[in-house]
Design a protein around this motif. Structure first.
Motif, short mmCIF file in Angstrom:
data_model
loop_
_atom_site.label_atom_id
_atom_site.label_comp_id
_atom_site.label_asym_id
_atom_site.label_seq_id
_atom_site.Cartn_x
_atom_site.Cartn_y
_atom_site.Cartn_z
N TYR A 158 0.83 -1.21 0.00
CA TYR A 158 0.00 0.00 0.00
C TYR A 158 0.86 1.26 0.00
N LEU A 159 2.05 1.19 0.65
CA LEU A 159 2.93 2.35 0.71
C LEU A 159 3.60 2.60 -0.63
N HIS A 160 4.02 1.53 -1.29
CA HIS A 160 4.62 1.67 -2.62
C HIS A 160 3.60 2.22 -3.61
N THR A 161 2.36 1.75 -3.54
CA THR A 161 1.31 2.23 -4.43
C THR A 161 1.02 3.71 -4.18
N LEU A 162 0.97 4.08 -2.92
CA LEU A 162 0.71 5.47 -2.56
C LEU A 162 1.81 6.39 -3.08
N ARG A 163 3.05 5.97 -2.94
CA ARG A 163 4.17 6.78 -3.43
C ARG A 163 4.14 6.88 -4.96
N LYS A 164 3.84 5.78 -5.61
CA LYS A 164 3.81 5.77 -7.07
C LYS A 164 2.75 6.72 -7.61
N ASN A 165 1.57 6.69 -7.00
CA ASN A 165 0.50 7.60 -7.43
C ASN A 165 0.88 9.06 -7.18
N ALA A 166 1.58 9.31 -6.07
CA ALA A 166 1.99 10.68 -5.75
C ALA A 166 3.03 11.18 -6.74
N VAL A 167 3.93 10.32 -7.17
CA VAL A 167 4.93 10.70 -8.17
C VAL A 167 4.24 11.14 -9.46
N SER A 168 3.23 10.38 -9.87
CA SER A 168 2.48 10.74 -11.08
C SER A 168 1.79 12.09 -10.91
N GLN A 169 1.29 12.34 -9.71
CA GLN A 169 0.61 13.61 -9.45
C GLN A 169 1.59 14.78 -9.50
N VAL A 170 2.77 14.59 -8.91
CA VAL A 170 3.78 15.66 -8.93
C VAL A 170 4.16 16.01 -10.36
N GLN A 171 4.26 15.00 -11.19
CA GLN A 171 4.66 15.23 -12.58
C GLN A 171 3.62 16.03 -13.36
N GLU A 172 2.38 16.07 -12.85
CA GLU A 172 1.32 16.84 -13.50
C GLU A 172 1.23 18.26 -12.95
N LEU A 173 1.92 18.54 -11.85
CA LEU A 173 1.79 19.82 -11.17
C LEU A 173 3.01 20.70 -11.39
N THR A 174 2.92 21.92 -10.89
CA THR A 174 4.03 22.86 -10.95
C THR A 174 4.24 23.47 -9.57
N LEU A 175 5.42 23.98 -9.34
CA LEU A 175 5.68 24.68 -8.09
C LEU A 175 4.97 26.03 -8.10
N PRO A 176 4.44 26.46 -6.96
CA PRO A 176 3.72 27.74 -6.92
C PRO A 176 4.64 28.94 -7.14
N LYS A 177 4.10 29.93 -7.80
CA LYS A 177 4.80 31.19 -8.06
C LYS A 177 3.92 32.34 -7.59
N LYS A 178 4.50 33.53 -7.51
CA LYS A 178 3.76 34.68 -7.00
C LYS A 178 2.60 35.07 -7.91
N LYS A 179 2.64 34.68 -9.17
CA LYS A 179 1.52 35.00 -10.06
C LYS A 179 0.32 34.10 -9.80
N ASP A 180 0.52 33.02 -9.03
CA ASP A 180 -0.60 32.16 -8.65
C ASP A 180 -1.41 32.85 -7.55
N GLU A 181 -2.71 32.87 -7.71
CA GLU A 181 -3.57 33.62 -6.79
C GLU A 181 -3.37 33.21 -5.33
N GLU A 182 -3.25 31.91 -5.07
CA GLU A 182 -3.12 31.43 -3.70
C GLU A 182 -1.75 31.70 -3.09
N TRP A 183 -0.79 32.14 -3.91
CA TRP A 183 0.56 32.35 -3.42
C TRP A 183 1.09 33.75 -3.73
N ARG A 184 0.25 34.66 -4.12
CA ARG A 184 0.75 35.93 -4.64
C ARG A 184 1.41 36.82 -3.58
N PHE A 185 1.18 36.55 -2.30
CA PHE A 185 1.81 37.35 -1.26
C PHE A 185 2.95 36.62 -0.56
#
Length: 449
Positions: free
Chosen positions: A33-60
């Protein structure tokens, strides 16, 4: 040169570097279950980006200094029991877990006097029955997609686990200490906590993020580090959890945390959150009410100075009738510090006869201190009682004059007003020793004002 493209590529490379570090960190617990959880999270990270100030939730909140660090996974450092004892609350002497740089230290922990029906430890301490059920809880309530939370899961090797059986009421608190020890390189530390409170159970939890002082022999060099934490708390019907989250990281560190709370019918959750440390800190608290007559109480205090940045984001989803939430968050800011508060309360159509209040009060001690506050209510139900607001002020001259007219000098009068402002939150902490130690911290910081 296309600067935005260059910046995007740099952040993508940095995210890939962090992901490689996470994948290189093999799980301590060898479970499917832990290996599966990590594998799914890796796939999710690959679809995302690090937040930047132009992102509404991180602009400050500017994370550019964090992105400059060449991070490696933090490793366990040798820590003496005497050092740990300085952090452990007297009320929790018989029930505490210690994690050093994100790794469980069983020799520094003590769960010798736990009540029957309570399991406290790490993933390897779970019973066979709990191991079979853990897949229904761990990583299942992460809410909206979030890059840092996904990174935490991608590098998940172990976790603090607190499991309270049905109708068990704990008289003494459980403390989880996450201790950061600086090393010769910048470290990525990824704590994880899972709390499961079964039907009718009740407990007080202290989640404490601390660090060695600069005078400690354990600090080889005062290198910055990054704590990236995730906490999941699941309350079954009529369960009660009092959650005290204390963040006192080193002054040049970075702290990003996410807490996800799921509540079933008639459950009660209280969060007392205190933020004092870190160069840049961000805590996102998400509460999902999954049943009727559910209550959530949020109390927060942020006290920062110099160049510190402290960001608090909360989201409470009242999805059913007769839900209740009350929130009071206070910020005290000095020097060139910047505070951020964004609180959201969602009251959809099914959530009739709910009650929600939200107030953010801010005290600026310096003309250069700043606060960006945005309390939000999103209501589509038509039979509710809701209110929200925010205040920003400085120390009032008439109150200072009044205290001075009663014999106090100007400095003592200022300290008294600041301490009284903070006391409204600190007095809600149910543990006397923790309340007193935090009060001393506030007093110590106000003497420098």
């Amino acid at each position: 040169m296309n600067t935005p493209t260059v910046q995007t590529n740099r952040l993508e490379n940095y995210l890939n570097h962090l992901l490689e570090q996470c994948q290189a960190n093999s799980p301590l617990i060898d479970a499917d279950y832990l290996h599966t959880l990590r594998k799914n999270a890796v796939s999710q990270v690959q679809e995302l980006t690090l937040p930047k100030k132009k992102d509404e939730e991180w602009r400050f909140t500017d994370l550019s200094k964090l992105y400059e660090l060449d991070l490696t996974i933090g490793k366990t450092e040798a820590v003496s029991k005497n050092i740990v004892d300085q952090f452990i609350l007297p009320e929790a002497k018989q029930s505490y877990l210690v994690f050093v740089n994100g790794e469980y230290a069983s020799e520094l922990s003590n769960v010798s006097a736990l009540s029957e029906g309570v399991s406290v430890g790490n993933l390897s301490h779970l019973s066979d029955a709990q191991t079979e059920k853990i897949v229904n809880y761990l990583g299942k309530s992460e809410g909206e997609k979030d890059t840092f939370s996904a990174l935490n899961t991608a590098g998940l090797s172990d976790a603090a686990v607190i499991w309270i059986n049905k109708n068990v009421v704990l008289e003494t608190p459980i403390m989880v200490l996450f201790l950061a020890v600086s090393s010769e390189t910048a470290s990525l530390i990824q704590p994880r906590t899972l709390v499961i409170a079964e039907t009718g159970s009740s407990a007080t939890l202290v989640e404490y993020y601390g660090t060695m002082t600069e005078q400690s022999l354990y600090v080889k060099q005062n290198e910055p580090y990054f704590t990236n934490s995730v906490t999941e708390i699941c309350l079954d019907g009529n369960a009660h959890i009092n959650h005290n989250r204390i963040q006192r990281e080193l002054g040049n560190s970075f702290h990003i945390g996410r807490s996800i709370i799921t509540q079933n019918q008639d459950s009660h959750y209280t969060c007392n959150e205190i933020n004092l440390g870190a160069k840049v800190s961000r805590h996102t608290l998400q509460i999902i009410q999954n049943g009727t007559q559910t209550e959530s109480n949020l109390n927060g205090l942020t006290m920062i100075g110099n160049e510190q940045v402290a960001d608090t984001h909360t989201a409470v989803c009242l999805n059913h009738p007769h839900g209740v939430t009350h929130q009071l968050h206070k910020c005290i800011m000095d020097g060139n510090s910047r505070g951020v508060f964004n609180g959201k309360i969602f009251v959809p159509k099914p959530a009739q006869l709910t009650s929600a209040t939200q107030l953010n009060r801010n005290l600026l001690l310096s003309p250069k201190a700043r606060i960006n506050t945005k309390p939000e209510l999103q209501i589509t139900a038509d039979n509710v009682k809701c209110s929200h607001g925010a205040t920003i002020s400085q120390l009032e001259a008439d109150k200072l004059f009044y205290l001075q007219s009663r014999g106090l000098n100007e400095s003592d009068a200022r300290h008294l007003l600041i301490d009284a402002f903070a006391a409204e939150i600190l007095e809600r902490i149910p543990l006397d020793s923790l309340q007193q130690s935090l009060t001393k911290c506030v007093v110590a910081q106000t003497t420098e004002v």
